[in-house]
Design an enzyme around this catalytic site. Structure first.
Site, short mmCIF file in Angstrom:
data_model
loop_
_atom_site.label_atom_id
_atom_site.label_comp_id
_atom_site.label_asym_id
_atom_site.label_seq_id
_atom_site.Cartn_x
_atom_site.Cartn_y
_atom_site.Cartn_z
N TYR A 61 0.86 -1.18 0.00
CA TYR A 61 0.00 0.00 0.00
C TYR A 61 0.89 1.23 0.00
O TYR A 61 1.56 1.54 0.98
CB TYR A 61 -0.89 0.05 1.23
CG TYR A 61 -1.97 -1.01 1.32
CD1 TYR A 61 -2.18 -1.94 0.32
CD2 TYR A 61 -2.77 -1.08 2.44
CE1 TYR A 61 -3.17 -2.91 0.43
CE2 TYR A 61 -3.77 -2.04 2.56
CZ TYR A 61 -3.96 -2.94 1.55
OH TYR A 61 -4.93 -3.89 1.66
N GLY A 62 0.94 1.91 -1.11
CA GLY A 62 1.76 3.10 -1.20
C GLY A 62 3.25 2.79 -1.15
O GLY A 62 4.04 3.64 -0.77
#
Length: 107
Positions: A61-62
């Site tokens: 995530y990211g």
């Protein structure tokens, strides 16, 4: 006895008790578009204040941003939450999905 919507539930046979609703943090690291760290941290704190104690993240995530965000948000609250972390997803530097690898590291 009937369970209520807010009654904690045990994860597995011997796991911790968690609120029946978790907070998914994927959108807090730009996975669906621009994200605001201050707003994300405020959301995490509001969820914890409401009784939510299970937070869901992933190492992709990211590209690691989510873990750093959670680190800042939970600086003094770590004992209050259970983290669920998915791993093994692989992303290219541009964020494109390139596969999955959960093999143990060798060597």
């Amino acid at each position: 006895m009937t369970a209520t919507a807010t009654q904690p539930r045990k994860l597995g046979l011997t796991g911790p008790e968690v609120f029946p609703i978790a907070l998914g943090c994927m959108g807090m690291s730009g996975m669906y578009g621009p994200a605001d760290d201050a707003e994300s941290i405020a959301t995490i704190h509001a969820a914890i204040d409401a009784g939510v104690n299970l937070l869901d993240t992933g190492d992709f995530y990211g590209m690691g941003h989510n873990e750093m965000l959670l680190n800042r948000a939970l600086r003094f609250l770590r004992e209050k939450v259970v983290l669920s972390v998915k791993f093994g997803a692989q992303r290219a530097p541009n964020g494109a999905w390139i596969g999955f690898d959960s093999r143990p590291r060798s060597g």
